[in-house]
Design an enzyme around this catalytic site. Structure first.
Site, PDB file in Angstrom:
ATOM      1  N   HIS A 283      43.519  39.976  43.985  1.00  0.00           N
ATOM      2  CA  HIS A 283      42.724  41.183  44.242  1.00  0.00           C
ATOM      3  C   HIS A 283      43.643  42.394  44.006  1.00  0.00           C
ATOM      4  CE1 HIS A 283      39.659  43.726  45.770  1.00  0.00           C
ATOM      5  NE2 HIS A 283      39.771  43.521  47.077  1.00  0.00           N
ATOM      6  N   HIS A 322      37.554  39.431  35.595  1.00  0.00           N
ATOM      7  CA  HIS A 322      36.863  40.067  36.726  1.00  0.00           C
ATOM      8  C   HIS A 322      35.624  39.268  37.058  1.00  0.00           C
ATOM      9  CE1 HIS A 322      35.034  43.148  39.235  1.00  0.00           C
ATOM     10  NE2 HIS A 322      36.241  43.666  39.309  1.00  0.00           N
ATOM     11  N   ASP A 378      43.573  46.848  37.428  1.00  0.00           N
ATOM     12  CA  ASP A 378      44.981  46.665  37.777  1.00  0.00           C
ATOM     13  C   ASP A 378      45.910  46.548  36.559  1.00  0.00           C
ATOM     14  OD1 ASP A 378      44.726  46.676  40.564  1.00  0.00           O
ATOM     15  OD2 ASP A 378      44.019  44.605  40.571  1.00  0.00           O
TER      16      ASP A 378
HETATM   17  C1  LIG Z   1      40.931  45.015  41.951  1.00  0.00           C
HETATM   18  C2  LIG Z   1      40.671  43.648  41.582  1.00  0.00           C
HETATM   19  O1  LIG Z   1      40.590  42.818  42.446  1.00  0.00           O
HETATM   20  S1  LIG Z   1      40.443  43.303  39.960  1.00  0.00           S
HETATM   21  C3  LIG Z   1      41.005  41.626  39.812  1.00  0.00           C
HETATM   22  C4  LIG Z   1      42.499  41.572  39.976  1.00  0.00           C
HETATM   23  N1  LIG Z   1      42.992  40.215  39.806  1.00  0.00           N
HETATM   24  C5  LIG Z   1      43.665  39.809  38.710  1.00  0.00           C
HETATM   25  O2  LIG Z   1      43.882  40.556  37.763  1.00  0.00           O
HETATM   26  C6  LIG Z   1      44.174  38.396  38.744  1.00  0.00           C
HETATM   27  C7  LIG Z   1      43.862  37.666  37.450  1.00  0.00           C
HETATM   28  N2  LIG Z   1      42.437  37.399  37.355  1.00  0.00           N
HETATM   29  C8  LIG Z   1      41.875  36.357  38.033  1.00  0.00           C
HETATM   30  O3  LIG Z   1      42.536  35.586  38.734  1.00  0.00           O
HETATM   31  C9  LIG Z   1      40.362  36.162  37.933  1.00  0.00           C
HETATM   32  O4  LIG Z   1      39.890  36.633  36.695  1.00  0.00           O
HETATM   33  C10 LIG Z   1      39.596  36.855  39.086  1.00  0.00           C
HETATM   34  C11 LIG Z   1      40.135  36.390  40.460  1.00  0.00           C
HETATM   35  C12 LIG Z   1      39.741  38.360  39.014  1.00  0.00           C
HETATM   36  C13 LIG Z   1      38.107  36.519  38.985  1.00  0.00           C
HETATM   37  O5  LIG Z   1      37.976  35.171  39.253  1.00  0.00           O
HETATM   38  P1  LIG Z   1      36.622  34.347  39.064  1.00  0.00           P
HETATM   39  O6  LIG Z   1      35.477  35.247  38.865  1.00  0.00           O
HETATM   40  O7  LIG Z   1      36.545  33.387  40.189  1.00  0.00           O
HETATM   41  O8  LIG Z   1      36.833  33.614  37.691  1.00  0.00           O
HETATM   42  P2  LIG Z   1      37.461  32.162  37.495  1.00  0.00           P
HETATM   43  O9  LIG Z   1      38.770  32.049  38.214  1.00  0.00           O
HETATM   44  O10 LIG Z   1      36.390  31.166  37.812  1.00  0.00           O
HETATM   45  O11 LIG Z   1      37.743  32.192  35.962  1.00  0.00           O
HETATM   46  C14 LIG Z   1      36.863  31.703  34.961  1.00  0.00           C
HETATM   47  C15 LIG Z   1      37.703  31.085  33.852  1.00  0.00           C
HETATM   48  O12 LIG Z   1      38.572  32.072  33.294  1.00  0.00           O
HETATM   49  C16 LIG Z   1      39.940  31.739  33.514  1.00  0.00           C
HETATM   50  N3  LIG Z   1      40.625  32.961  33.951  1.00  0.00           N
HETATM   51  C17 LIG Z   1      40.150  33.928  34.753  1.00  0.00           C
HETATM   52  N4  LIG Z   1      41.034  34.913  34.865  1.00  0.00           N
HETATM   53  C18 LIG Z   1      42.099  34.551  34.118  1.00  0.00           C
HETATM   54  C19 LIG Z   1      43.339  35.173  33.853  1.00  0.00           C
HETATM   55  N5  LIG Z   1      43.628  36.358  34.376  1.00  0.00           N
HETATM   56  N6  LIG Z   1      44.214  34.539  33.051  1.00  0.00           N
HETATM   57  C20 LIG Z   1      43.894  33.333  32.531  1.00  0.00           C
HETATM   58  N7  LIG Z   1      42.731  32.689  32.732  1.00  0.00           N
HETATM   59  C21 LIG Z   1      41.848  33.299  33.530  1.00  0.00           C
HETATM   60  C22 LIG Z   1      39.921  30.699  34.635  1.00  0.00           C
HETATM   61  O13 LIG Z   1      41.052  29.875  34.582  1.00  0.00           O
HETATM   62  C23 LIG Z   1      38.626  29.985  34.346  1.00  0.00           C
HETATM   63  O14 LIG Z   1      38.842  29.128  33.251  1.00  0.00           O
HETATM   64  P3  LIG Z   1      38.119  27.692  33.183  1.00  0.00           P
HETATM   65  O15 LIG Z   1      36.661  28.000  33.078  1.00  0.00           O
HETATM   66  O16 LIG Z   1      38.705  27.032  31.995  1.00  0.00           O
HETATM   67  O17 LIG Z   1      38.461  27.000  34.471  1.00  0.00           O
HETATM   68  O1  LIG Z   2      35.113  44.023  42.547  1.00  0.00           O
HETATM   69  C1  LIG Z   2      36.034  43.177  42.585  1.00  0.00           C
HETATM   70  O2  LIG Z   2      35.832  41.956  42.698  1.00  0.00           O
HETATM   71  C2  LIG Z   2      37.439  43.607  42.509  1.00  0.00           C
HETATM   72  C3  LIG Z   2      37.634  45.018  42.077  1.00  0.00           C
HETATM   73  O3  LIG Z   2      37.586  45.314  40.909  1.00  0.00           O
HETATM   74  C4  LIG Z   2      37.842  46.030  43.090  1.00  0.00           C
HETATM   75  O4  LIG Z   2      37.814  45.719  44.303  1.00  0.00           O
HETATM   76  O5  LIG Z   2      38.073  47.193  42.726  1.00  0.00           O
END
Ligand SMILES: CC(=O)SCCNC(=O)CCNC(=O)[C@H](O)C(C)(C)COP(=O)(O)OP(=O)(O)OC[C@H]1O[C@@H](n2cnc3c(N)ncnc32)[C@H](O)[C@@H]1OP(=O)(O)O
Ligand SMILES: O=C([O-])CC(=O)C(=O)O
Length: 445
Positions: A283, A322, A378
């Site tokens: 997050h 996302h 981010d």
């Molecule tokens: C302010 C915020 O919170 S914005 C988000 C900040 N977080 C990040 O940047 C961390 C990196 N990103 C992630 O971990 C994820 O994309 C999240 C947590 C933001 C969203 O997660 P979810 O919606 O649950 O997506 P999920 O994890 O199911 O991903 C779907 C697929 O994409 C892949 N994937 C998702 N994000 C990434 C990534 N950043 N790098 C590589 N692969 C990824 C997963 O491995 C999954 O692959 P699969 O279908 O082969 O298993």
């Molecule tokens: O909406 C989300 O899941 C994460 C995000 O981008 C935020 O909190 O700004």
């Protein structure tokens, strides 16, 4: 049925594992047979039909709440497919260009933009509550020299609740307003002190003659880098980042605030829960993780190898992907542009080239295209923070400070919502059933 456009057949009520439940989408007339698992229906299987009434007598199993709406809200609108973000109906692009953080905070909390008088009163209230009790300062001074500033912020906000016991009376509107003002006002002070602590420098008191972002910068850099409180372009860049981070509907930290807030606890405790959720690398903590990732990659030449590692599951591309945005995150687009303004003053952050190359390769790669992974808020923000001379540990604090107004807007909506109930999900139990306890003396014989 709370979704007016879709209903489900109830003919399978009482169905058990191994059977299927028939649900009907009234808009299309289409019927779906969805499998039942351990007394629950997977929300994902329900497709567009998402309410608990769709599966009478059964739990809806939805790990990560991918298809669960936990509340009704009028604060923030997102269209993840089109990349649209609006606070109270105002497009994020317009707010970032023309508004100020305090005005946006007012909008989020009150639902409408302020008149001149309303704004002046609001800004005055916030400015005059920036000071924090000396005992909180003493409490913060007790942390280890290398304490993570997010850990310090989390603990200090939790501690604030003990200084305002009246905050537990959440049914009184004036009282609620006072705590909202205090929290928004004191977050920059606490964040700046956490930073000074890590630097081993004396804490700087707020300057009530300065605006919100300028005061924050002064508390951070006074005595060492006065230029940061002076250059208007950098103050504005921080202000824009604050606006972009202010709210984002039911993200993990807001969900934590709402979940804890649903117990009718005071807002300091609810916001503390939000800070804890934001701290996590999936997050808000991703901004810190992005910077560390870029440093680890080290050069543009190493980017293809890193991307291969991501595709092989050895790495995660931080700042990418996302839950809601499946096309682009509009905030990332604005931040990428803001980088240029900041780098004009500070010089270009050399990590920018690596970030741009990562984005370029990823956006052309089948792995990322198929999964609809794009840079999120981010991905580029850390480059600006670093150019402003913040260490990576401070990045998530820089997220938590502006998100406080969003958390509080959502908390206020929650506590005023007559439909609100204590957040208490069901579970799918997968453990043992009743068995006889054997006392230790007998088991260890
Ligand atoms: C302010 C915020 O919170 S914005 C988000 C900040 N977080 C990040 O940047 C961390 C990196 N990103 C992630 O971990 C994820 O994309 C999240 C947590 C933001 C969203 O997660 P979810 O919606 O649950 O997506 P999920 O994890 O199911 O991903 C779907 C697929 O994409 C892949 N994937 C998702 N994000 C990434 C990534 N950043 N790098 C590589 N692969 C990824 C997963 O491995 C999954 O692959 P699969 O279908 O082969 O298993
Ligand atoms: O909406 C989300 O899941 C994460 C995000 O981008 C935020 O909190 O700004």
């Amino acid at each position: 049925m709370t979704d007016s456009t879709a209903t489900a057949s109830t003919q399978n009520a009482g169905a058990t594992s191994g059977e299927t439940l028939t649900v009907r989408d009234n808009r299309t007339g289409q019927e779906y047979d969805v499998p039942i698992l351990d007394g629950a229906v997977k929300a994902a299987d329900l497709g567009k039909i998402r309410t608990a009434e769709d599966a009478p007598g059964l739990a809806v199993y939805d790990p990560g709440f991918v298809n669960t709406a936990s509340c009704r809200s009028s604060v923030t609108f997102i269209d993840g497919d089109k990349g649209i973000l609006e606070y109270r109906g105002y497009p994020i692009e317009q707010l970032a260009e023309k508004s100020s953080y305090l005005e946006v905070a007012y909008l989020l909390i009150h639902g409408e933009l302020p008149t001149k008088d309303q704004y002046d009163t609001w800004a005055h209230e916030i400015t005059y509550h920036t000071f924090v009790h000396e005992n909180v300062r003493n409490f913060m001074e007790g942390f280890r020299y290398d304490a993570h500033p997010m850990g310090m912020l989390l603990a200090s906000v939790g501690a604030l609740s003990t200084f305002y016991p009246e905050s537990r009376n959440i049914s009184d509107a004036d009282n609620r307003h006072m705590q909202i003002v205090r929290l928004i006002a004191k977050m920059p002070t606490l964040g700046a002190w956490a930073f000074r602590h890590a630097q081993g420098k004396p804490y700087v008191y707020p300057d009530n003659d300065l605006g919100y972002a300028a005061n924050f910068l002064a508390m951070l850099f006074k005595m060492s880098e006065p230029k940061f409180s002076a250059d208007e372009r950098l103050v504005r860049a921080l202000e824009v980042l604050f606006i972009l981070h202010a709210d984002h509907e039911q993200n993990a930290s807001t969900n934590a605030v709402r979940s804890v807030g649903s117990t009718q606890v005071d807002p300091y405790s609810a916001v503390t829960a939000g800070i804890g959720a934001l701290y996590g690398p999936l997050h808000g903590g991703a901004n810190e993780a992005v910077l560390r990732m870029l440093r680890r990659i080290g050069s543009v030449e190493k980017v293809p190898e890193f991307i291969e590692g991501v595709k092989n599951g050895k790495e995660r591309l931080m700042g990418f992907g996302h839950r809601v945005y499946k096309n682009h995150d509009p905030r990332a687009t604005i931040i990428k542009k803001a980088c240029d303004d900041v780098f004009e003053v500070t010089g270009v952050n050399p990590l920018l080239k690596i970030a741009v190359e990562l984005e370029k390769i990823a956006l052309e790669d089948e792995y990322f295209v198929k999964r609809r992974l794009y840079p999120n808020v981010d991905f580029y923000s850390g480059l600006i923070y670093e150019a402003l001379q913040f260490p990576p540990e401070m990045f998530t604090v820089l997220f938590a400070i502006p998100r406080t107004s969003g958390w509080l807007a959502q908390w206020l909506e929650l506590v005023q919502d007559p439909e609100q109930k204590i957040a208490r999900p069901k579970q799918i139990y997968t453990g043992h059933r009743t068995r006889d306890f054997v006392p230790a003396a007998e088991r260890w014989r």
